[in-house]
Design a protein around this motif. Sequence first.
Motif, PDB file in Angstrom:
ATOM      1  N   GLU A  68     -28.069 -34.918 -19.153  1.00  0.00           N
ATOM      2  CA  GLU A  68     -29.220 -34.256 -18.549  1.00  0.00           C
ATOM      3  C   GLU A  68     -30.498 -34.826 -19.158  1.00  0.00           C
ATOM      4  O   GLU A  68     -30.594 -34.973 -20.379  1.00  0.00           O
ATOM      5  CB  GLU A  68     -29.192 -32.751 -18.814  1.00  0.00           C
ATOM      6  N   THR A  87     -29.648 -34.964 -13.539  1.00  0.00           N
ATOM      7  CA  THR A  87     -28.346 -34.664 -14.138  1.00  0.00           C
ATOM      8  C   THR A  87     -27.327 -35.668 -13.621  1.00  0.00           C
ATOM      9  O   THR A  87     -27.337 -36.014 -12.447  1.00  0.00           O
ATOM     10  CB  THR A  87     -27.896 -33.237 -13.757  1.00  0.00           C
ATOM     11  N   HIS A  89     -23.154 -36.169 -13.682  1.00  0.00           N
ATOM     12  CA  HIS A  89     -21.844 -35.583 -13.976  1.00  0.00           C
ATOM     13  C   HIS A  89     -20.806 -36.700 -13.958  1.00  0.00           C
ATOM     14  O   HIS A  89     -20.792 -37.522 -13.037  1.00  0.00           O
ATOM     15  CB  HIS A  89     -21.483 -34.526 -12.929  1.00  0.00           C
ATOM     16  N   SER A 106     -21.389 -38.679 -10.460  1.00  0.00           N
ATOM     17  CA  SER A 106     -22.133 -38.061  -9.362  1.00  0.00           C
ATOM     18  C   SER A 106     -23.378 -37.379  -9.907  1.00  0.00           C
ATOM     19  O   SER A 106     -23.428 -36.986 -11.075  1.00  0.00           O
ATOM     20  CB  SER A 106     -21.251 -37.035  -8.654  1.00  0.00           C
ATOM     21  N   SER A 108     -24.353 -34.538  -8.625  1.00  0.00           N
ATOM     22  CA  SER A 108     -24.051 -33.112  -8.517  1.00  0.00           C
ATOM     23  C   SER A 108     -22.667 -32.866  -9.110  1.00  0.00           C
ATOM     24  O   SER A 108     -21.901 -33.807  -9.310  1.00  0.00           O
ATOM     25  CB  SER A 108     -24.095 -32.674  -7.051  1.00  0.00           C
ATOM     26  N   ASN A 112     -18.112 -30.701  -5.439  1.00  0.00           N
ATOM     27  CA  ASN A 112     -19.041 -30.252  -4.403  1.00  0.00           C
ATOM     28  C   ASN A 112     -19.292 -31.419  -3.461  1.00  0.00           C
ATOM     29  O   ASN A 112     -18.949 -32.557  -3.740  1.00  0.00           O
ATOM     30  CB  ASN A 112     -20.364 -29.798  -5.023  1.00  0.00           C
ATOM     31  N   GLY A 114     -21.247 -34.377  -1.769  1.00  0.00           N
ATOM     32  CA  GLY A 114     -22.207 -35.327  -2.310  1.00  0.00           C
ATOM     33  C   GLY A 114     -21.548 -36.673  -2.534  1.00  0.00           C
ATOM     34  O   GLY A 114     -20.346 -36.848  -2.339  1.00  0.00           O
TER      35      GLY A 114
END
Length: 160
Positions: A68, A87, A89, A106, A108, A112, A114
């Motif tokens: 982050e 961010t 991931h 990713s 996100s 999820n 994306g």
Amino acid sequence: MRAWAAVLFYLWVSANLAWAEGAAAEVVQLRTERLEDGLLLSSTVRFDLPAAVEDALAKGIPMFFVAEATILRERWYWTDKRVASATRHMRLAFQPLTRRWRLQVSASPIGNSGIVLGQTFDSRDEALAVVQRISRWRIADAADIDTDAAHSLEFRFRLD
């Protein structure tokens, strides 16, 4: 099925506790680069995986890492203003059938909807080297950064 969920929960909790107990991530290098279209971040993070996390990975249980970055504009009259944040991931998993390591990245949380970028590696060390090195990650648009104001950068890396 309920017992399997309990085992996964136990491994997840023990992995997070093991990470928090003593395997802190150390930022070895952190560099920003301003271009016409935005601000880029490059960093190298060094960490050792606890034994519980290594065991879980070897059994095919994925581990999630999160990087982050937050950019704050300093203000003398109030608290610093958040002008941009990003961010990243990362999901690392061992594929027992192919004996290969899979890394997915990713913006996100993975799972999820994306865009997810995936790579495979022959060894855990190769995959972890990519997790530990972030190169030219765009964390802000040029319009978000005021050239006349002072800004600070907060960078965090953690096992999710």
